[in-house]
Design a protein around this motif. Structure first.
Motif, PDB file in Angstrom:
ATOM      1  N   LEU A 142       0.806  -1.216   0.000  1.00 51.54           N
ATOM      2  CA  LEU A 142       0.000   0.000   0.000  1.00 51.54           C
ATOM      3  C   LEU A 142       0.844   1.273   0.000  1.00 51.54           C
ATOM      4  CD1 LEU A 142      -2.939  -0.975   2.386  1.00 51.54           C
ATOM      5  CD2 LEU A 142      -3.042  -0.559  -0.077  1.00 51.54           C
ATOM      6  N   MET A 143       2.131   1.169   0.335  1.00 48.85           N
ATOM      7  CA  MET A 143       2.977   2.360   0.265  1.00 48.85           C
ATOM      8  C   MET A 143       3.069   2.903  -1.151  1.00 48.85           C
ATOM      9  SD  MET A 143       6.121   2.206   2.970  1.00 48.85           S
ATOM     10  CE  MET A 143       6.784   0.631   2.442  1.00 48.85           C
ATOM     11  N   ASN A 144       2.922   2.002  -2.150  1.00 53.62           N
ATOM     12  CA  ASN A 144       2.954   2.461  -3.530  1.00 53.62           C
ATOM     13  C   ASN A 144       1.833   3.448  -3.827  1.00 53.62           C
ATOM     14  OD1 ASN A 144       5.100   0.682  -4.994  1.00 53.62           O
ATOM     15  ND2 ASN A 144       3.954  -0.726  -3.689  1.00 53.62           N
ATOM     16  N   LEU A 145       0.702   3.264  -3.174  1.00 53.36           N
ATOM     17  CA  LEU A 145      -0.418   4.193  -3.333  1.00 53.36           C
ATOM     18  C   LEU A 145      -0.299   5.383  -2.384  1.00 53.36           C
ATOM     19  CD1 LEU A 145      -3.372   1.655  -3.609  1.00 53.36           C
ATOM     20  CD2 LEU A 145      -2.040   2.693  -5.457  1.00 53.36           C
ATOM     21  N   ALA A 146       0.221   5.135  -1.196  1.00 51.92           N
ATOM     22  CA  ALA A 146       0.321   6.204  -0.204  1.00 51.92           C
ATOM     23  C   ALA A 146       1.256   7.320  -0.664  1.00 51.92           C
ATOM     24  CB  ALA A 146       0.789   5.635   1.132  1.00 51.92           C
ATOM     25  N   VAL A 147       2.370   6.974  -1.305  1.00 56.42           N
ATOM     26  CA  VAL A 147       3.285   8.037  -1.752  1.00 56.42           C
ATOM     27  C   VAL A 147       2.667   8.853  -2.878  1.00 56.42           C
ATOM     28  CG1 VAL A 147       5.400   6.885  -0.989  1.00 56.42           C
ATOM     29  CG2 VAL A 147       4.580   6.538  -3.308  1.00 56.42           C
ATOM     30  N   ILE A 148       1.857   8.204  -3.727  1.00 50.74           N
ATOM     31  CA  ILE A 148       1.159   8.954  -4.764  1.00 50.74           C
ATOM     32  C   ILE A 148       0.191   9.949  -4.126  1.00 50.74           C
ATOM     33  CG2 ILE A 148      -0.489   8.750  -6.666  1.00 50.74           C
ATOM     34  CD1 ILE A 148       2.233   7.771  -7.449  1.00 50.74           C
ATOM     35  N   ARG A 149      -0.505   9.493  -3.104  1.00 48.72           N
ATOM     36  CA  ARG A 149      -1.482  10.329  -2.398  1.00 48.72           C
ATOM     37  C   ARG A 149      -0.813  11.477  -1.644  1.00 48.72           C
ATOM     38  NH1 ARG A 149      -3.617   7.093   2.390  1.00 48.72           N
ATOM     39  NH2 ARG A 149      -1.588   7.805   3.178  1.00 48.72           N
ATOM     40  N   ASP A 150       0.354  11.230  -1.044  1.00 49.44           N
ATOM     41  CA  ASP A 150       0.912  12.146  -0.053  1.00 49.44           C
ATOM     42  C   ASP A 150       2.053  13.028  -0.536  1.00 49.44           C
ATOM     43  OD1 ASP A 150      -0.840  10.916   1.711  1.00 49.44           O
ATOM     44  OD2 ASP A 150       0.664   9.525   2.488  1.00 49.44           O
ATOM     45  N   ALA A 151       2.733  12.651  -1.612  1.00 52.83           N
ATOM     46  CA  ALA A 151       3.962  13.354  -1.990  1.00 52.83           C
ATOM     47  C   ALA A 151       3.697  14.808  -2.367  1.00 52.83           C
ATOM     48  CB  ALA A 151       4.655  12.640  -3.149  1.00 52.83           C
ATOM     49  N   ALA A 152       4.484  15.696  -1.797  1.00 55.27           N
ATOM     50  CA  ALA A 152       4.490  17.110  -2.141  1.00 55.27           C
ATOM     51  C   ALA A 152       5.916  17.618  -1.975  1.00 55.27           C
ATOM     52  CB  ALA A 152       3.533  17.894  -1.240  1.00 55.27           C
ATOM     53  N   PRO A 153       6.337  18.605  -2.748  1.00 58.48           N
ATOM     54  CA  PRO A 153       7.733  19.040  -2.715  1.00 58.48           C
ATOM     55  C   PRO A 153       8.227  19.344  -1.301  1.00 58.48           C
ATOM     56  CG  PRO A 153       6.587  20.082  -4.530  1.00 58.48           C
ATOM     57  CD  PRO A 153       5.547  19.364  -3.736  1.00 58.48           C
ATOM     58  N   GLY A 154       9.333  18.706  -0.922  1.00 59.29           N
ATOM     59  CA  GLY A 154       9.968  18.951   0.367  1.00 59.29           C
ATOM     60  C   GLY A 154       9.292  18.310   1.561  1.00 59.29           C
ATOM     61  N   LYS A 155       8.242  17.551   1.350  1.00 64.82           N
ATOM     62  CA  LYS A 155       7.470  16.992   2.464  1.00 64.82           C
ATOM     63  C   LYS A 155       8.161  15.769   3.069  1.00 64.82           C
ATOM     64  CE  LYS A 155       2.703  15.625   3.588  1.00 64.82           C
ATOM     65  NZ  LYS A 155       1.340  15.424   3.029  1.00 64.82           N
ATOM     66  N   HIS A 156       7.955  15.559   4.372  1.00 70.67           N
ATOM     67  CA  HIS A 156       8.414  14.363   5.070  1.00 70.67           C
ATOM     68  C   HIS A 156       7.212  13.439   5.280  1.00 70.67           C
ATOM     69  CE1 HIS A 156      12.537  15.714   6.410  1.00 70.67           C
ATOM     70  NE2 HIS A 156      12.008  16.833   5.927  1.00 70.67           N
ATOM     71  N   LEU A 157       7.390  12.162   4.963  1.00 66.10           N
ATOM     72  CA  LEU A 157       6.317  11.175   5.046  1.00 66.10           C
ATOM     73  C   LEU A 157       6.692  10.085   6.043  1.00 66.10           C
ATOM     74  CD1 LEU A 157       5.696  10.706   1.200  1.00 66.10           C
ATOM     75  CD2 LEU A 157       4.656  12.398   2.732  1.00 66.10           C
ATOM     76  N   ASP A 158       5.740   9.684   6.867  1.00 65.31           N
ATOM     77  CA  ASP A 158       5.974   8.635   7.863  1.00 65.31           C
ATOM     78  C   ASP A 158       4.891   7.576   7.743  1.00 65.31           C
ATOM     79  OD1 ASP A 158       8.240   9.685   9.713  1.00 65.31           O
ATOM     80  OD2 ASP A 158       6.883  11.393   9.508  1.00 65.31           O
TER      81      ASP A 158
END
Length: 238
Positions: A142-158
């Motif tokens: 599901l991380m493959n979908l989560a990064v598409i949903r969440d990615a924004a320039p300079g953002k940190h994802l957990d």
């Protein structure tokens, strides 16, 4: 890609404006699979709706004959999940690894009423005990979908991932600017999403605005490229 191939993720907020709300949509994507920089097989990723709010994501990676012994290039993964208000909650997970003489299959169930997840099949004994679930937990796929949903320039994802009898914390950093990713005749302007807490074990995604799946997924170990999936085609599923 959990995979030796680790398995292996956009509402963008841009300066001065807010992008439209991201929505999960069905798709089928085809990848070229490289290993250590050499073309070694192919892969497909598919997302389809099921009953109610349920969806399913599948990833199949198949090595060519000369790479048949590489478990990371002969694997099938699947996760059935709920999608409620853009949040992914895994319900079941399966991994099948194809080897030359013996394959392995692991199946997991996420019980959100009991807040536990448990795996059975060809899995080590110390990974068969129930694991405690927390809101927001995902499978690795599901991380493959989560990064598409969440990615924004300079953002940190957990992300907290409960998969194949283990719990892991994943931290990613998104590049401040997009870069060009080229696969054969295709070229994408994509944000690089790099794992920040993997040590010598890296996973890097590239996500392009408007593309429902990562355009490239690279795994590196000790600074060397390993399994590398590069998008060559995608389309909305019927």
């Amino acid at each position: 890609m959990t995979l030796p191939f680790r398995s292996l993720l956009l509402g963008l907020v841009l300066a001065g404006s807010v992008a439209p709300a991201w929505a999960l949509e069905p798709f089928v994507a085809s990848y070229q699979a490289y290993n250590e920089g050499k073309l070694a097989g192919s892969a497909s990723m598919k997302v389809v709706p099921k009953a109610g709010s349920q969806w399913q994501i599948d990833l199949n990676v198949k090595g060519t004959r000369g790479f048949a012994r590489l478990a990371g290039l002969n694997i099938e993964q699947s996760t059935v999940f709920d999608n409620v208000d853009g949040q992914f909650r895994p319900l079941s997970q399966a991994t099948v690894r194809h080897a030359l003489f013996m394959g392995k299959k692991m199946v997991g169930t996420y019980d959100w009423n009991a807040r536990t997840a448990q795996w059975q099949g060809d899995i080590k004994k110390d990974r068969r005990a129930p694991l405690s679930l927390q809101p927001g937990d995902m499978s690795a796929l599901l991380m493959n979908l989560a990064v598409i949903r969440d990615a924004a320039p300079g953002k940190h994802l957990d992300y907290r991932v409960v998969d194949n009898g283990r719990i892991r914390e994943y931290q990613y950093v998104v590049s401040p600017e997009p870069e060009t990713v080229t696969v054969e005749d295709l070229s994408y302007s994509a944000l690089r999403v790099s794992r920040a807490n993997g040590g010598n074990d890296e996973t890097i995604f590239w996500v392009a605005d408007g593309v429902p799946t990562p355009v490239r997924i690279l795994q590196r170990e000790n600074g060397q490229d390993g399994v590398d999936l590069r998008l060559v085609e995608y389309q909305g599923a019927p």
